[in-house]
Design an enzyme around this catalytic site. Structure first.
Site, PDB file in Angstrom:
ATOM      1  N   ILE A 143       0.894  -1.171   0.000  1.00  0.00           N
ATOM      2  CA  ILE A 143       0.000   0.000   0.000  1.00  0.00           C
ATOM      3  C   ILE A 143       0.922   1.208   0.000  1.00  0.00           C
ATOM      4  CG2 ILE A 143      -0.280  -0.058   2.521  1.00  0.00           C
ATOM      5  CD1 ILE A 143      -3.091   1.225   2.049  1.00  0.00           C
ATOM      6  N   ALA A 144       0.665   2.133  -0.885  1.00  0.00           N
ATOM      7  CA  ALA A 144       1.495   3.339  -0.949  1.00  0.00           C
ATOM      8  C   ALA A 144       0.644   4.495  -1.435  1.00  0.00           C
ATOM      9  CB  ALA A 144       2.690   3.124  -1.890  1.00  0.00           C
ATOM     10  N   VAL A 145       0.922   5.655  -0.859  1.00  0.00           N
ATOM     11  CA  VAL A 145       0.224   6.894  -1.231  1.00  0.00           C
ATOM     12  C   VAL A 145       1.278   7.907  -1.651  1.00  0.00           C
ATOM     13  CG1 VAL A 145      -1.137   8.817  -0.274  1.00  0.00           C
ATOM     14  CG2 VAL A 145      -1.773   6.457   0.251  1.00  0.00           C
TER      15      VAL A 145
ATOM     16  N   GLU B 147       2.912  -7.709   6.213  1.00  0.00           N
ATOM     17  CA  GLU B 147       4.180  -7.477   6.915  1.00  0.00           C
ATOM     18  C   GLU B 147       4.449  -5.974   6.880  1.00  0.00           C
ATOM     19  OE1 GLU B 147       4.829 -10.789   5.377  1.00  0.00           O
ATOM     20  OE2 GLU B 147       4.878 -11.415   7.490  1.00  0.00           O
TER      21      GLU B 147
ATOM     22  N   ASN C  30       7.918   1.523  11.054  1.00  0.00           N
ATOM     23  CA  ASN C  30       7.090   2.294  10.118  1.00  0.00           C
ATOM     24  C   ASN C  30       5.820   2.744  10.833  1.00  0.00           C
ATOM     25  OD1 ASN C  30       5.598   3.322   8.012  1.00  0.00           O
ATOM     26  ND2 ASN C  30       6.128   1.702   6.571  1.00  0.00           N
TER      27      ASN C  30
ATOM     28  N   TYR D 137      -2.786   0.495  10.012  1.00  0.00           N
ATOM     29  CA  TYR D 137      -3.271  -0.886  10.131  1.00  0.00           C
ATOM     30  C   TYR D 137      -3.998  -1.104  11.464  1.00  0.00           C
ATOM     31  CZ  TYR D 137       0.054  -1.628   6.278  1.00  0.00           C
ATOM     32  OH  TYR D 137       0.731  -1.555   5.099  1.00  0.00           O
TER      33      TYR D 137
HETATM   34  C1  LIG Z   1       1.303   4.491   5.211  1.00  0.00           C
HETATM   35  C2  LIG Z   1       0.601   5.310   4.116  1.00  0.00           C
HETATM   36  C3  LIG Z   1       0.022   4.354   3.070  1.00  0.00           C
HETATM   37  C4  LIG Z   1      -0.541   6.093   4.786  1.00  0.00           C
HETATM   38  O1  LIG Z   1      -1.260   6.768   3.758  1.00  0.00           O
HETATM   39  P1  LIG Z   1      -1.985   8.161   4.054  1.00  0.00           P
HETATM   40  O2  LIG Z   1      -2.916   8.432   2.933  1.00  0.00           O
HETATM   41  O3  LIG Z   1      -0.988   9.195   4.366  1.00  0.00           O
HETATM   42  O4  LIG Z   1      -2.787   7.766   5.380  1.00  0.00           O
HETATM   43  P2  LIG Z   1      -4.069   8.485   5.973  1.00  0.00           P
HETATM   44  O5  LIG Z   1      -4.097   9.915   5.582  1.00  0.00           O
HETATM   45  O6  LIG Z   1      -5.255   7.648   5.638  1.00  0.00           O
HETATM   46  O7  LIG Z   1      -3.750   8.363   7.536  1.00  0.00           O
HETATM   47  C5  LIG Z   1      -3.857   7.137   8.222  1.00  0.00           C
HETATM   48  C6  LIG Z   1      -3.263   7.237   9.596  1.00  0.00           C
HETATM   49  O8  LIG Z   1      -1.847   7.068   9.504  1.00  0.00           O
HETATM   50  C7  LIG Z   1      -1.196   8.187  10.074  1.00  0.00           C
HETATM   51  N1  LIG Z   1      -0.007   8.476   9.295  1.00  0.00           N
HETATM   52  C8  LIG Z   1       0.102   8.524   7.967  1.00  0.00           C
HETATM   53  N2  LIG Z   1       1.375   8.765   7.623  1.00  0.00           N
HETATM   54  C9  LIG Z   1       2.060   8.907   8.789  1.00  0.00           C
HETATM   55  C10 LIG Z   1       3.409   9.154   9.129  1.00  0.00           C
HETATM   56  N3  LIG Z   1       4.333   9.339   8.175  1.00  0.00           N
HETATM   57  N4  LIG Z   1       3.768   9.190  10.425  1.00  0.00           N
HETATM   58  C11 LIG Z   1       2.844   8.993  11.404  1.00  0.00           C
HETATM   59  N5  LIG Z   1       1.562   8.741  11.132  1.00  0.00           N
HETATM   60  C12 LIG Z   1       1.172   8.709   9.868  1.00  0.00           C
HETATM   61  C13 LIG Z   1      -2.189   9.300  10.003  1.00  0.00           C
HETATM   62  O9  LIG Z   1      -1.893  10.272  10.961  1.00  0.00           O
HETATM   63  C14 LIG Z   1      -3.482   8.594  10.258  1.00  0.00           C
HETATM   64  O10 LIG Z   1      -3.700   8.348  11.596  1.00  0.00           O
HETATM   65  P3  LIG Z   1      -4.599   9.355  12.464  1.00  0.00           P
HETATM   66  O11 LIG Z   1      -5.812   9.687  11.647  1.00  0.00           O
HETATM   67  O12 LIG Z   1      -4.899   8.546  13.675  1.00  0.00           O
HETATM   68  O13 LIG Z   1      -3.749  10.544  12.717  1.00  0.00           O
HETATM   69  C15 LIG Z   1       1.558   6.327   3.449  1.00  0.00           C
HETATM   70  O14 LIG Z   1       2.158   7.105   4.452  1.00  0.00           O
HETATM   71  C16 LIG Z   1       2.641   5.697   2.605  1.00  0.00           C
HETATM   72  O15 LIG Z   1       2.458   5.459   1.410  1.00  0.00           O
HETATM   73  N6  LIG Z   1       3.796   5.415   3.233  1.00  0.00           N
HETATM   74  C17 LIG Z   1       4.947   4.858   2.496  1.00  0.00           C
HETATM   75  C18 LIG Z   1       4.671   3.461   2.024  1.00  0.00           C
HETATM   76  C19 LIG Z   1       4.467   2.508   3.174  1.00  0.00           C
HETATM   77  O16 LIG Z   1       5.171   2.569   4.185  1.00  0.00           O
HETATM   78  N7  LIG Z   1       3.491   1.556   3.018  1.00  0.00           N
HETATM   79  C20 LIG Z   1       3.194   0.595   4.041  1.00  0.00           C
HETATM   80  C21 LIG Z   1       4.033  -0.642   3.965  1.00  0.00           C
HETATM   81  S1  LIG Z   1       3.683  -1.624   2.505  1.00  0.00           S
END
Ligand SMILES: CC(C)(COP(=O)(O)OP(=O)(O)OC[C@H]1O[C@@H](n2cnc3c(N)ncnc32)[C@H](O)[C@@H]1OP(=O)(O)O)[C@@H](O)C(=O)NCCC(=O)NCCS
Length: 151
Positions: free
Chosen positions: A73-75, A107, A112, A119
């Protein structure tokens, strides 16, 4: 925001998105060939979120019988913190649930925090740990936490 199934034509854009979303130090991200190879495997499903026709994020899952694995999953970091990851994860788990899947596994690197929080909020719980699972820059290794969600 629109959602559609990923096609092989999306792979270059998704590889570029991953190279920006994942911190290269930790070895969690995939390259385009890894993504392409996995998309060709049976049981995989990949969904893309689009904003103004541009990829904002995606998920990749693989079904194995009654279980399913969230592989990626990635944004787009420019779109982070807007709920896109939450919505992509919600859609993935709902799709799995309605397809008769009993459990979803994943995993995640132990440090992270963003992904762990995402999750946990969806109801995933820690069910194990894999030592030195990720190989990052300079061959440094990082532990993974295995999480599961039962439907
Ligand atoms: C993890 C990821 C998918 C979250 O996507 P996002 O669109 O930013 O997430 P959301 O806006 O839906 O937020 C979801 C929750 O995660 C938290 N969050 C997101 N990024 C964060 C960060 N860098 N540090 C701390 N918390 C974080 C948000 O605060 C939120 O929690 P809250 O509402 O309780 O505050 C994105 O940060 C990403 O792509 N990360 C890099 C790739 C990765 O690590 N993927 C997972 C492993 S495969």
């Amino acid at each position: 925001m629109l959602f559609r199934t990923v096609t092989i034509d999306d792979v270059p854009a998704l590889a570029a998105l991953m190279s920006r979303a994942f911190d290269a130090r930790y070895g969690e991200g995939w390259n385009g060939s890894q993504l392409l190879g996995t998309l060709a495997m049976p049981g995989t499903r990949s969904e893309l979120a689009l904003i103004d026709a541009a990829p904002a994020g995606f998920t990749l899952t693989r079904n194995t019988g009654e279980d399913c694995e969230l592989l990626l999953i990635a944004v787009d970091p420019d779109r982070g913190g807007q709920g896109i990851g939450t919505e992509l994860l919600r859609r993935s788990t709902e799709f799995a649930k309605h397809s008769g899947i009993r459990r979803m596994f994943l995993e995640v690197r132990s440090g992270n925090t963003g992904a762990l929080r995402l999750y946990e909020r969806r109801g995933f719980v820690c069910v194990g740990q894999r030592k030195d699972y990720y190989v990052g820059e300079n061959h440094l290794r990082f532990d993974a936490i295995t999480m599961a969600l039962s439907f």
